[in-house]
Design a protein around this motif. Structure first.
Motif, PDB file in Angstrom:
ATOM      1  N   UNK A 167      82.677  81.776  63.407  1.00 33.13           N
ATOM      2  CA  UNK A 167      84.125  82.463  63.464  1.00 33.13           C
ATOM      3  C   UNK A 167      85.158  81.339  64.197  1.00 33.13           C
ATOM      4  N   UNK A 168      84.402  80.737  65.182  1.00 30.76           N
ATOM      5  CA  UNK A 168      85.068  79.819  66.163  1.00 30.76           C
ATOM      6  C   UNK A 168      84.916  78.418  65.707  1.00 30.76           C
ATOM      7  N   UNK A 169      83.672  78.376  64.800  1.00 30.72           N
ATOM      8  CA  UNK A 169      83.729  76.870  64.437  1.00 30.72           C
ATOM      9  C   UNK A 169      83.000  75.779  65.454  1.00 30.72           C
ATOM     10  N   UNK A 170      81.957  76.452  65.997  1.00 27.99           N
ATOM     11  CA  UNK A 170      81.265  75.735  66.903  1.00 27.99           C
ATOM     12  C   UNK A 170      79.760  75.634  66.645  1.00 27.99           C
ATOM     13  N   UNK A 171      79.040  74.589  67.118  1.00 32.20           N
ATOM     14  CA  UNK A 171      77.580  74.714  67.188  1.00 32.20           C
ATOM     15  C   UNK A 171      77.165  74.309  68.665  1.00 32.20           C
ATOM     16  N   UNK A 172      76.368  75.133  69.008  1.00 37.06           N
ATOM     17  CA  UNK A 172      75.578  74.724  70.351  1.00 37.06           C
ATOM     18  C   UNK A 172      74.391  74.137  70.290  1.00 37.06           C
ATOM     19  N   UNK A 173      74.112  72.958  71.245  1.00 30.59           N
ATOM     20  CA  UNK A 173      73.022  72.149  71.436  1.00 30.59           C
ATOM     21  C   UNK A 173      72.441  72.347  72.779  1.00 30.59           C
ATOM     22  N   UNK A 174      70.976  72.697  72.909  1.00 27.11           N
ATOM     23  CA  UNK A 174      70.430  72.824  74.289  1.00 27.11           C
ATOM     24  C   UNK A 174      69.394  71.604  74.499  1.00 27.11           C
ATOM     25  N   UNK A 175      69.646  70.633  75.380  1.00 28.38           N
ATOM     26  CA  UNK A 175      68.911  69.332  75.443  1.00 28.38           C
ATOM     27  C   UNK A 175      68.448  69.017  76.776  1.00 28.38           C
ATOM     28  N   UNK A 176      67.082  68.550  76.775  1.00 28.48           N
ATOM     29  CA  UNK A 176      66.640  67.885  78.124  1.00 28.48           C
ATOM     30  C   UNK A 176      66.921  66.717  78.316  1.00 28.48           C
ATOM     31  N   UNK A 177      67.317  66.350  79.542  1.00 27.31           N
ATOM     32  CA  UNK A 177      67.704  64.747  79.925  1.00 27.31           C
ATOM     33  C   UNK A 177      66.450  64.134  80.129  1.00 27.31           C
ATOM     34  N   UNK A 178      65.893  63.385  79.104  1.00 26.98           N
ATOM     35  CA  UNK A 178      64.761  62.412  79.175  1.00 26.98           C
ATOM     36  C   UNK A 178      64.812  60.993  78.909  1.00 26.98           C
ATOM     37  N   UNK A 179      65.885  60.380  78.498  1.00 26.90           N
ATOM     38  CA  UNK A 179      66.178  58.958  78.537  1.00 26.90           C
ATOM     39  C   UNK A 179      67.586  58.646  78.483  1.00 26.90           C
ATOM     40  N   UNK A 180      67.640  57.597  77.911  1.00 31.48           N
ATOM     41  CA  UNK A 180      68.943  56.874  77.990  1.00 31.48           C
ATOM     42  C   UNK A 180      70.052  57.782  77.215  1.00 31.48           C
ATOM     43  N   UNK A 181      69.829  58.058  76.059  1.00 32.06           N
ATOM     44  CA  UNK A 181      70.658  58.618  75.185  1.00 32.06           C
ATOM     45  C   UNK A 181      70.979  60.187  75.840  1.00 32.06           C
ATOM     46  N   UNK A 182      70.260  61.105  76.015  1.00 25.32           N
ATOM     47  CA  UNK A 182      70.306  62.228  76.719  1.00 25.32           C
ATOM     48  C   UNK A 182      71.076  61.841  78.090  1.00 25.32           C
ATOM     49  N   UNK A 183      70.689  61.057  78.907  1.00 26.36           N
ATOM     50  CA  UNK A 183      71.517  61.059  79.974  1.00 26.36           C
ATOM     51  C   UNK A 183      72.928  60.555  79.801  1.00 26.36           C
ATOM     52  N   UNK A 184      73.201  59.632  78.838  1.00 26.68           N
ATOM     53  CA  UNK A 184      74.546  59.377  78.353  1.00 26.68           C
ATOM     54  C   UNK A 184      75.403  60.743  77.927  1.00 26.68           C
ATOM     55  N   UNK A 185      74.742  61.504  77.184  1.00 31.05           N
ATOM     56  CA  UNK A 185      75.144  62.749  76.615  1.00 31.05           C
ATOM     57  C   UNK A 185      75.680  63.791  77.735  1.00 31.05           C
ATOM     58  N   UNK A 186      74.555  63.887  78.846  1.00 29.22           N
ATOM     59  CA  UNK A 186      74.901  64.526  80.000  1.00 29.22           C
ATOM     60  C   UNK A 186      76.073  64.418  80.745  1.00 29.22           C
ATOM     61  N   UNK A 187      76.748  63.193  80.508  1.00 32.27           N
ATOM     62  CA  UNK A 187      77.863  62.787  81.163  1.00 32.27           C
ATOM     63  C   UNK A 187      79.206  63.131  80.596  1.00 32.27           C
ATOM     64  N   UNK A 188      79.007  63.423  79.362  1.00 30.95           N
ATOM     65  CA  UNK A 188      80.229  63.859  78.505  1.00 30.95           C
ATOM     66  C   UNK A 188      81.114  64.879  79.263  1.00 30.95           C
ATOM     67  N   UNK A 189      82.344  64.777  79.046  1.00 27.13           N
ATOM     68  CA  UNK A 189      83.354  65.824  79.568  1.00 27.13           C
ATOM     69  C   UNK A 189      84.005  66.773  78.467  1.00 27.13           C
ATOM     70  N   UNK A 190      84.373  67.851  78.859  1.00 26.31           N
ATOM     71  CA  UNK A 190      85.028  68.816  77.946  1.00 26.31           C
ATOM     72  C   UNK A 190      86.523  67.910  77.580  1.00 26.31           C
ATOM     73  N   UNK A 191      86.447  67.955  76.235  1.00 35.27           N
ATOM     74  CA  UNK A 191      87.567  67.361  75.589  1.00 35.27           C
ATOM     75  C   UNK A 191      87.160  66.084  74.963  1.00 35.27           C
TER      76      UNK A 191
END
Length: 254
Positions: free
Chosen positions: A63-87
């Protein structure tokens, strides 16, 4: 299965605990197609990392057109994603793979670690079948999943390695008791291979249908690089986890 490359918008990127984050992405086209057990291959816009990273789709709100991801910060890729801001925007390929086959009858969902993520959307879809959940982690900080699962579950069993909450021990140690207390017709599991192998063995012994979701390192995510293959025990063929899975009948894997 149909898959798309879309630009999603980060709506939430919040910490669950010190190493785990929950990201909600506006991606209506993918939300509309996604099935429990499928995953997405993602990349930050203008990323310094060349390869995408695969993430299970933890939950979907069509209904809202969203997907949810739950991830562990374990390397360069996930560390990079962890810094993403809303928007901010996120490049997403998906939904990829074949998910769980939903069946009628009392289900038991078993997960360990971050492997529990795809069980949230699965539990949502199986809510009418009154699913039982068995979730395990190292300690109480790693079994936060209960907060996301309890509205869909008839019962939830928890195990922790250190006994800080629930049963002290591993999920496989509690499984015989659960099978004795409940009439289970189907088992769905995702997590460490050693856990899933133990679950599959008990399921085989008790003649219970069992599906396992594999976690493999992937480069392309579309079946070209062959980096995520394994030899099927029944088919005797090389199976691609990204396009033929990640979900397989347990007897094909173990």
């Amino acid at each position: 299965m149909k898959k798309l490359v879309v630009i999603g918008k980060i709506l939430v990127n919040e910490a669950i605990n010190v190493n785990v984050k929950r990201m909600v992405i506006g991606a209506p086209q993918i939300a509309d197609l996604a099935q429990p057990g499928q995953f997405v291959h993602v990349k930050k816009m203008d990323s310094v990392n060349f390869l995408r990273r695969p993430f299970s789709i933890a939950d979907v709100n069509k209904d809202e057109g969203t997907i949810t991801l739950i991830y562990r910060i374990v390397g360069k890729g996930t560390a990079e994603y962890s810094e993403l801001k809303v928007g901010e925007q996120f490049n997403i390929l998906g939904p990829i793979g074949n998910g769980f086959e939903l069946k009628s009858g009392r289900p038991l969902l078993i997960g360990g670690g971050v492997g529990i993520a795809p069980l949230i959307y699965l539990a949502r879809k199986l809510k009418d079948e009154k699913p039982i959940l068995l979730i395990g982690g190292k300690n109480k900080d790693e079994v936060f999943w209960k907060d996301y699962l309890e509205e869909f579950a008839d019962k939830i069993y928890i195990t922790t390695d250190d006994g800080s909450v629930g049963f002290k021990g591993f999920t496989i140690q509690l499984l015989p008791q659960i099978l004795a207390e409940n009439k289970i017709e189907h088992i769905y599991t995702c997590g460490p291979n050693i856990m899933m192998e133990g679950v599959a063995k008990l399921a085989h012994e008790q003649d219970i249908d069992c599906q396992v979701s594999l976690e493999k390192r992937m480069a392309c995510g579309i079946g070209v690089c062959l980096g995520c293959t394994f030899e099927g025990k029944l088919t005797k063929k090389r199976r691609k986890v990204c396009t033929e899975g990640p979900v397989f009948p347990s007897k094909e894997v173990f």
